[in-house]
Write a protein that holds these residues in place. Structure first.
Motif, short mmCIF file in Angstrom:
data_model
loop_
_atom_site.label_atom_id
_atom_site.label_comp_id
_atom_site.label_asym_id
_atom_site.label_seq_id
_atom_site.Cartn_x
_atom_site.Cartn_y
_atom_site.Cartn_z
N LEU A 178 -6.28 -14.67 57.05
CA LEU A 178 -7.37 -15.18 57.90
C LEU A 178 -8.29 -16.13 57.17
O LEU A 178 -8.37 -16.13 55.94
N THR A 179 -8.99 -16.93 57.95
CA THR A 179 -10.14 -17.70 57.49
C THR A 179 -11.31 -17.32 58.39
O THR A 179 -11.15 -17.21 59.61
N LEU B 240 -18.25 -19.13 54.22
CA LEU B 240 -16.88 -19.36 54.70
C LEU B 240 -15.89 -18.92 53.63
O LEU B 240 -16.13 -19.15 52.45
N ALA B 241 -14.81 -18.26 54.06
CA ALA B 241 -13.76 -17.90 53.11
C ALA B 241 -12.40 -18.05 53.78
O ALA B 241 -12.21 -17.67 54.93
N ARG B 242 -11.46 -18.63 53.02
CA ARG B 242 -10.07 -18.81 53.50
C ARG B 242 -9.18 -17.99 52.58
O ARG B 242 -9.09 -18.25 51.39
N ASP B 243 -8.52 -17.01 53.18
CA ASP B 243 -7.74 -16.08 52.36
C ASP B 243 -6.49 -16.76 51.80
O ASP B 243 -6.05 -17.79 52.33
N ASP B 244 -5.92 -16.19 50.76
CA ASP B 244 -4.71 -16.74 50.15
C ASP B 244 -3.61 -16.86 51.20
O ASP B 244 -3.29 -15.88 51.90
N THR C 41 -1.17 -19.84 40.89
CA THR C 41 -2.59 -20.17 40.71
C THR C 41 -3.41 -18.90 40.54
O THR C 41 -3.11 -17.87 41.13
N VAL C 42 -4.44 -19.01 39.72
CA VAL C 42 -5.37 -17.90 39.57
C VAL C 42 -6.61 -18.13 40.42
O VAL C 42 -7.51 -17.30 40.42
N LEU C 43 -6.62 -19.25 41.14
CA LEU C 43 -7.80 -19.55 41.95
C LEU C 43 -7.63 -18.94 43.34
O LEU C 43 -7.48 -19.63 44.34
#
Lengths: 148, 148, 148, 148
Positions: C28-29, C42-46, D2-4
């Motif tokens: 999800l974002t 705001l966060a955008r998941d891996d 990636t580690v980010l």
């Protein structure tokens, strides 16, 4: 509870246009935005040219977008042209870094909105914003922040 | 000589918002544009949501852009969706084909401007535009053209 | 004084992403906007795809722009396609009329911001927004308005 | 690999805002983008002004877009104003050529993302980005590239 109601915003734009007429300035356009940058009231006086609503809105939005009055923005734009080229583009033009963009602060110093005025010189535009805010907003505890 | 001055436009937007309040409608936003499609006065009532200024302006601009009232535009949009998708894009969205966009005609039938109202149902938005224009513009010879 | 601080907004986006992971949803974002429509967190998941930040922001902005939750917007968009074509254009796309856009109301019913979630189905996106708001915002008196 | 991750990006924006508060800076906004230039996490602190999310994103995107840290971009912009005017336009404004845009490099020197910080002076913005990346990213082998 905000004191920047629609009724107050309408009185502000009317007072700004009246101030300009009383001083013999060129026909003005004035916008009042809330703290989120959205127009609450706008008026374009007879004879004020076509782009004035966008310029008035851009002066007001710009001071909210950056958090400084228009006079401070003008000084920064002179010193940091590339930054302002980018910021103006990011704001889709709604950042007009000259006097006439005035933050409205409440009695505690919190930003509750902004005024943008255009039509005469930037200095004269600002005079009308400040005078109208003193007359209409003063009794409500509102104060102008021109960026000086 | 147009009678749609800034003073008249401000009275119109105030009367539209007052009409909505008197009828218990959701908080309205009203815009008055001149015959060139440029905003003369705009007011967003307390609690009217963020996109309302653009929608009100788009209703008014759309009727000027196409030359028909919003009610006629709505019927055409239902019949010709692809045409209106293109027209809306050409107008950068400033063509909102629903009631609440009202042409202002003078006593000779010439278009002198337009009103856009949004916030409640489109039918209720239109009621407020027509009522305010009758009260404020009637004595000046101005008449609404809703597209019926 | 708003309770939708940056600290609260960050907890909300983290809780939304965690809820999605716990339920085995697609990545999800989530975006949290203030009442003026400006992003607070705001966060955008891996693994969440490239346009998700704009979609999440557009879901949240759209409910603020129109004043209704995403579920109500979806119903209106189905009934009034031409209006929404115009409104989406006016909002520069920041109006995504599907579930997953949720208004945040305080204990008095005032809008203090909005959540937008995207990545899985719209229904599942909304589930995560509502669950996170109940967990994080409930103790602060915040309630979701999904438009039902 | 990636580690980010999103988890790391969220810790970074939180650490940046905390660093600014600890130093008594003006309220900051911080964005972390992946190597593709897409936002992973963003936070705007209480009182940080409206355009800050776009500026933070633009600082981070700009260093990825050009491949140099913000300090190097600022020097180049001063020497080549016309080039940067064009580049800023090509980037739709998402190229803010001042300190506070910081490339994130892994232990092999590969770019894995970027940080953008805004709110105080550009130098102070950069201090917070570097400090947070040292604290959060250091143990993961991540290093800042400010363009010095």
């Amino acid at each position: 509870m905000t004191v920047l109601t629609c009724a107050v915003a309408l009185k502000l734009v009317e007072a700004i246009l009246a101030e300009g007429r009383a001083r013999g300035f060129a026909p003005l356009t004035a916008a009042v935005l809330d703290a989120g940058g959205h127009v609450v009231a706008l008026a374009r006086d007879d004879g004020s040219s076509l782009l004035r609503p966008q310029i008035a809105t851009g002066k007001a939005w710009g001071v909210l977008g950056m958090g400084f009055g228009g006079r401070e923005l003008a000084q920064r734009a002179a010193k940091m042209p590339a930054f302002f080229t980018a910021a103006i583009e990011l704001a889709d033009g709604k950042l007009v870094p000259v006097p006439g963009g005035v933050l409205i602060r409440d009695s505690q110093g919190h930003i509750v909105g902004a005024i943008g005025v255009t039509g005469d010189t930037s200095d004269n535009d600002e005079i009308c914003a400040v005078a109208a805010l003193a007359a209409i907003g003063g009794p409500l505890g509102l104060k102008p922040d021109t960026g000086v």
